[in-house]
Scaffold this motif. Structure first.
Motif, short mmCIF file in Angstrom:
data_model
loop_
_atom_site.label_atom_id
_atom_site.label_comp_id
_atom_site.label_asym_id
_atom_site.label_seq_id
_atom_site.Cartn_x
_atom_site.Cartn_y
_atom_site.Cartn_z
N SER A 52 2.35 -9.69 -7.25
CA SER A 52 1.21 -8.87 -7.65
C SER A 52 1.63 -7.88 -8.74
CB SER A 52 0.68 -8.11 -6.43
OG SER A 52 1.60 -7.13 -6.04
N PRO A 53 0.67 -7.33 -9.47
CA PRO A 53 1.00 -6.33 -10.49
C PRO A 53 1.75 -5.12 -9.90
CG PRO A 53 -1.22 -7.11 -10.85
CD PRO A 53 -0.75 -7.70 -9.55
N LEU A 54 1.42 -4.75 -8.67
CA LEU A 54 2.12 -3.64 -8.04
C LEU A 54 3.60 -3.97 -7.84
CD1 LEU A 54 2.11 -0.88 -6.57
CD2 LEU A 54 1.66 -2.16 -4.48
N VAL A 55 3.88 -5.16 -7.35
CA VAL A 55 5.27 -5.55 -7.12
C VAL A 55 6.02 -5.65 -8.44
CG1 VAL A 55 6.74 -7.43 -6.29
CG2 VAL A 55 4.78 -6.71 -4.95
N LEU A 56 5.38 -6.17 -9.47
CA LEU A 56 6.03 -6.25 -10.79
C LEU A 56 6.33 -4.86 -11.33
CD1 LEU A 56 3.96 -9.10 -12.47
CD2 LEU A 56 6.28 -9.23 -11.56
N GLY A 57 5.42 -3.93 -11.12
CA GLY A 57 5.66 -2.55 -11.55
C GLY A 57 6.79 -1.90 -10.78
N LEU A 58 6.84 -2.17 -9.47
CA LEU A 58 7.92 -1.62 -8.66
C LEU A 58 9.27 -2.21 -9.04
CD1 LEU A 58 6.24 -1.45 -5.14
CD2 LEU A 58 6.82 0.45 -6.65
N LEU A 59 9.30 -3.49 -9.41
CA LEU A 59 10.54 -4.11 -9.88
C LEU A 59 11.08 -3.37 -11.10
CD1 LEU A 59 9.89 -7.94 -9.62
CD2 LEU A 59 11.72 -6.68 -8.52
N GLY A 60 10.20 -3.12 -12.05
CA GLY A 60 10.62 -2.41 -13.26
C GLY A 60 11.04 -0.98 -12.97
N THR A 61 10.30 -0.33 -12.08
CA THR A 61 10.61 1.06 -11.74
C THR A 61 11.97 1.19 -11.07
OG1 THR A 61 8.26 1.56 -11.48
CG2 THR A 61 9.83 3.04 -10.39
N PHE A 62 12.22 0.35 -10.06
CA PHE A 62 13.46 0.47 -9.32
C PHE A 62 14.66 -0.01 -10.13
CE2 PHE A 62 10.63 0.56 -5.52
CZ PHE A 62 10.95 1.85 -5.15
N SER A 63 14.47 -0.99 -10.99
CA SER A 63 15.61 -1.42 -11.81
C SER A 63 15.96 -0.33 -12.83
CB SER A 63 15.31 -2.75 -12.50
OG SER A 63 14.25 -2.62 -13.42
N SER A 64 14.96 0.32 -13.40
CA SER A 64 15.23 1.42 -14.33
C SER A 64 15.86 2.60 -13.62
CB SER A 64 13.93 1.88 -15.01
OG SER A 64 13.40 0.83 -15.79
N LEU A 65 15.41 2.88 -12.41
CA LEU A 65 15.99 3.97 -11.63
C LEU A 65 17.45 3.68 -11.29
CD1 LEU A 65 15.48 6.65 -10.13
CD2 LEU A 65 14.81 5.29 -8.16
N ALA A 66 17.74 2.45 -10.89
CA ALA A 66 19.12 2.09 -10.58
C ALA A 66 20.00 2.18 -11.82
CB ALA A 66 19.17 0.68 -10.00
N TYR A 67 19.48 1.78 -12.97
CA TYR A 67 20.23 1.86 -14.22
C TYR A 67 20.53 3.32 -14.58
CZ TYR A 67 21.38 1.32 -19.16
OH TYR A 67 22.00 1.38 -20.37
N ALA A 68 19.53 4.18 -14.45
CA ALA A 68 19.71 5.59 -14.78
C ALA A 68 20.72 6.25 -13.84
CB ALA A 68 18.38 6.33 -14.72
N LEU A 69 20.63 5.97 -12.55
CA LEU A 69 21.59 6.53 -11.60
C LEU A 69 23.00 5.99 -11.88
CD1 LEU A 69 19.55 6.47 -8.28
CD2 LEU A 69 20.17 8.45 -9.66
N GLY A 70 23.09 4.72 -12.21
CA GLY A 70 24.38 4.14 -12.55
C GLY A 70 24.99 4.81 -13.78
N CYS A 71 24.16 5.11 -14.76
CA CYS A 71 24.66 5.80 -15.96
C CYS A 71 25.16 7.20 -15.63
CB CYS A 71 23.56 5.88 -17.01
SG CYS A 71 23.21 4.33 -17.83
N LEU A 72 24.47 7.90 -14.75
CA LEU A 72 24.92 9.24 -14.35
C LEU A 72 26.26 9.17 -13.63
CD1 LEU A 72 21.59 10.81 -13.07
CD2 LEU A 72 22.82 11.38 -15.14
N ILE A 73 26.41 8.23 -12.72
CA ILE A 73 27.65 8.12 -11.96
C ILE A 73 28.81 7.68 -12.86
CG2 ILE A 73 28.80 6.83 -10.11
CD1 ILE A 73 26.00 6.79 -8.73
N THR A 74 28.61 6.63 -13.62
CA THR A 74 29.71 6.13 -14.46
C THR A 74 29.98 7.08 -15.63
OG1 THR A 74 28.16 4.75 -15.72
CG2 THR A 74 29.33 3.72 -13.88
N GLY A 75 28.99 7.83 -16.05
CA GLY A 75 29.23 8.82 -17.10
C GLY A 75 30.16 9.92 -16.63
N ARG A 76 29.98 10.37 -15.41
CA ARG A 76 30.86 11.40 -14.86
C ARG A 76 32.26 10.83 -14.62
NH1 ARG A 76 28.85 16.27 -13.61
NH2 ARG A 76 26.60 16.42 -13.37
N LEU A 77 32.35 9.57 -14.22
CA LEU A 77 33.65 8.95 -13.98
C LEU A 77 34.43 8.76 -15.29
CD1 LEU A 77 32.78 6.24 -11.32
CD2 LEU A 77 34.02 8.37 -10.96
N SER A 78 33.71 8.56 -16.38
CA SER A 78 34.40 8.30 -17.64
C SER A 78 34.92 9.57 -18.30
CB SER A 78 33.47 7.57 -18.60
OG SER A 78 32.42 8.42 -19.03
N ASP A 79 34.44 10.71 -17.89
CA ASP A 79 34.90 11.97 -18.50
C ASP A 79 36.25 12.40 -18.02
OD1 ASP A 79 32.73 12.20 -20.10
OD2 ASP A 79 31.63 13.52 -18.74
#
Length: 71
Positions: A44-71
């Protein structure tokens, strides 16, 4: 006579920037492919929207964690 201008960035830095751009492009292409596959499977359109939302959220959190690790 003036000498040729120096390149704006060292070769190693350019390679790193190109690798980062290619990785971001690959991530975006996978996200788009997941949306198309979900549509083919009848999501459904809701599930497709949630897929995009959660994948973007996981990417952003991953960037925050790996960014701190790289410093």
């Amino acid at each position: 006579m003036s000498a040729a201008p120096a390149p704006c960035a060292p070769t190693a830095v350019r390679k790193l920037l190109i690798a980062a751009c290619v990785m971001d492009l690959a991530t975006a292409m996978i996200g788009l492919a997941v949306q198309f596959r979900g549509n083919q499977l009848g999501a459904s359109p809701l599930v497709l929207g949630l897929l995009g939302t959660f994948s973007s959220l996981a990417y952003a959190l991953g960037c925050l964690i790996t960014g701190r690790l790289s410093d």
